[in-house]
Design a protein around this motif. Sequence first.
Motif, PDB file in Angstrom:
ATOM      1  N   THR A 140       0.634  -1.259  -0.095  1.00  0.00           N
ATOM      2  CA  THR A 140       0.191   0.155   0.012  1.00  0.00           C
ATOM      3  C   THR A 140       0.693   1.185   0.145  1.00  0.00           C
ATOM      4  O   THR A 140       0.422   2.092  -0.784  1.00  0.00           O
ATOM      5  CB  THR A 140      -1.057   0.092   1.227  1.00  0.00           C
ATOM      6  OG1 THR A 140      -1.741  -1.268   1.157  1.00  0.00           O
ATOM      7  CG2 THR A 140      -1.986   1.282   1.289  1.00  0.00           C
ATOM      8  N   GLY A 141       1.826   1.473   0.812  1.00  0.00           N
ATOM      9  CA  GLY A 141       2.908   2.348   0.880  1.00  0.00           C
ATOM     10  C   GLY A 141       3.566   2.667  -0.664  1.00  0.00           C
ATOM     11  O   GLY A 141       3.772   3.593  -0.855  1.00  0.00           O
ATOM     12  N   LYS A 142       3.812   1.281  -1.195  1.00  0.00           N
ATOM     13  CA  LYS A 142       4.310   1.548  -2.682  1.00  0.00           C
ATOM     14  C   LYS A 142       3.198   2.168  -3.621  1.00  0.00           C
ATOM     15  O   LYS A 142       3.906   2.986  -4.322  1.00  0.00           O
ATOM     16  CB  LYS A 142       5.037   0.433  -3.058  1.00  0.00           C
ATOM     17  CG  LYS A 142       5.537   0.497  -4.356  1.00  0.00           C
ATOM     18  CD  LYS A 142       6.088  -0.847  -5.009  1.00  0.00           C
ATOM     19  CE  LYS A 142       6.464  -0.569  -6.390  1.00  0.00           C
ATOM     20  NZ  LYS A 142       6.871  -1.612  -7.103  1.00  0.00           N
ATOM     21  N   GLU A 143       2.227   1.775  -3.464  1.00  0.00           N
ATOM     22  CA  GLU A 143       1.196   2.316  -4.373  1.00  0.00           C
ATOM     23  C   GLU A 143       1.098   3.643  -4.095  1.00  0.00           C
ATOM     24  O   GLU A 143       0.905   4.690  -5.105  1.00  0.00           O
ATOM     25  CB  GLU A 143      -0.229   1.553  -4.211  1.00  0.00           C
ATOM     26  CG  GLU A 143      -0.181   0.223  -4.579  1.00  0.00           C
ATOM     27  CD  GLU A 143      -0.029   0.138  -6.224  1.00  0.00           C
ATOM     28  OE1 GLU A 143      -0.483   0.953  -6.978  1.00  0.00           O
ATOM     29  OE2 GLU A 143       0.675  -0.997  -6.349  1.00  0.00           O
ATOM     30  N   ARG A 144       0.986   4.235  -2.930  1.00  0.00           N
ATOM     31  CA  ARG A 144       0.817   5.866  -2.580  1.00  0.00           C
ATOM     32  C   ARG A 144       2.021   6.566  -3.082  1.00  0.00           C
ATOM     33  O   ARG A 144       2.128   7.642  -3.572  1.00  0.00           O
ATOM     34  CB  ARG A 144       0.756   5.938  -1.024  1.00  0.00           C
ATOM     35  CG  ARG A 144      -0.685   5.412  -0.557  1.00  0.00           C
ATOM     36  CD  ARG A 144      -0.728   6.011   0.951  1.00  0.00           C
ATOM     37  NE  ARG A 144      -1.757   5.509   1.462  1.00  0.00           N
ATOM     38  CZ  ARG A 144      -1.849   4.841   2.720  1.00  0.00           C
ATOM     39  NH1 ARG A 144      -0.867   5.212   3.651  1.00  0.00           N
ATOM     40  NH2 ARG A 144      -3.010   4.179   3.297  1.00  0.00           N
ATOM     41  N   TRP A 145       3.142   5.645  -2.890  1.00  0.00           N
ATOM     42  CA  TRP A 145       4.670   6.476  -3.374  1.00  0.00           C
ATOM     43  C   TRP A 145       4.641   6.683  -4.939  1.00  0.00           C
ATOM     44  O   TRP A 145       5.006   7.673  -5.376  1.00  0.00           O
ATOM     45  CB  TRP A 145       5.893   5.569  -2.986  1.00  0.00           C
ATOM     46  CG  TRP A 145       6.988   5.708  -3.409  1.00  0.00           C
ATOM     47  CD1 TRP A 145       7.725   6.848  -3.169  1.00  0.00           C
ATOM     48  CD2 TRP A 145       7.847   5.183  -4.524  1.00  0.00           C
ATOM     49  NE1 TRP A 145       8.865   7.182  -3.901  1.00  0.00           N
ATOM     50  CE2 TRP A 145       8.904   6.143  -4.797  1.00  0.00           C
ATOM     51  CE3 TRP A 145       7.529   4.048  -5.136  1.00  0.00           C
ATOM     52  CZ2 TRP A 145       9.874   5.561  -5.489  1.00  0.00           C
ATOM     53  CZ3 TRP A 145       8.524   3.643  -6.100  1.00  0.00           C
ATOM     54  CH2 TRP A 145       9.524   4.532  -6.385  1.00  0.00           C
ATOM     55  N   ALA A 183       1.940   6.880  -6.628  1.00  0.00           N
ATOM     56  CA  ALA A 183       0.722   7.909  -7.184  1.00  0.00           C
ATOM     57  C   ALA A 183       1.162   9.256  -6.614  1.00  0.00           C
ATOM     58  O   ALA A 183       0.717  10.212  -7.115  1.00  0.00           O
ATOM     59  CB  ALA A 183      -0.501   7.476  -6.265  1.00  0.00           C
ATOM     60  N   GLY A 184       2.043   9.329  -5.825  1.00  0.00           N
ATOM     61  CA  GLY A 184       2.510  10.864  -4.927  1.00  0.00           C
ATOM     62  C   GLY A 184       3.667  11.243  -5.730  1.00  0.00           C
ATOM     63  O   GLY A 184       4.163  12.341  -5.279  1.00  0.00           O
ATOM     64  N   THR A 205      11.538   8.861   0.141  1.00  0.00           N
ATOM     65  CA  THR A 205      10.487   7.639   0.465  1.00  0.00           C
ATOM     66  C   THR A 205      10.740   6.396  -0.157  1.00  0.00           C
ATOM     67  O   THR A 205      10.601   5.239   0.393  1.00  0.00           O
ATOM     68  CB  THR A 205       8.864   8.083  -0.017  1.00  0.00           C
ATOM     69  OG1 THR A 205       8.741   9.266   0.462  1.00  0.00           O
ATOM     70  CG2 THR A 205       7.765   7.199   0.382  1.00  0.00           C
TER      71      THR A 205
END
Length: 116
Positions: free
Chosen positions: A28-33, A35-36, A42
């Motif tokens: 999930t953190g990678k997906e946010r990374w 997308a961001g 990060t």
Amino acid sequence: MNKGSMAKSTVFKIYYLIMVVAVIALVTGKERWLAGGAGTETAMWLYYGVVAIGLLIIVPALVMAWFWLRRWMTTYKVEPRLQRILLIVTIPMMLVIGYMLELVFIMIFIGLGGNQ
């Protein structure tokens, strides 16, 4: 199965459930990374997390396998000199296997998420 081994089994199941949650959190953190905007700082923290979680998953599994081998050898009454040789030989083998599994875990994690 006695109560002691059932308690250990339950502890290991809970431990690995926590590790599954940690892996999901990393994905999930990678997906946010991604997308961001994919910042470098990060990315390094995600990489450190992958390595740490990978070690926390693989090392206990290898230790359990080594203890299982010791128990197996005493159960089937393997000759003491052969026991010592086998246990000494399995340590580097398990370290290599653990290292390879860690690399596979890192490669799989890096491959998740696709291109953005």
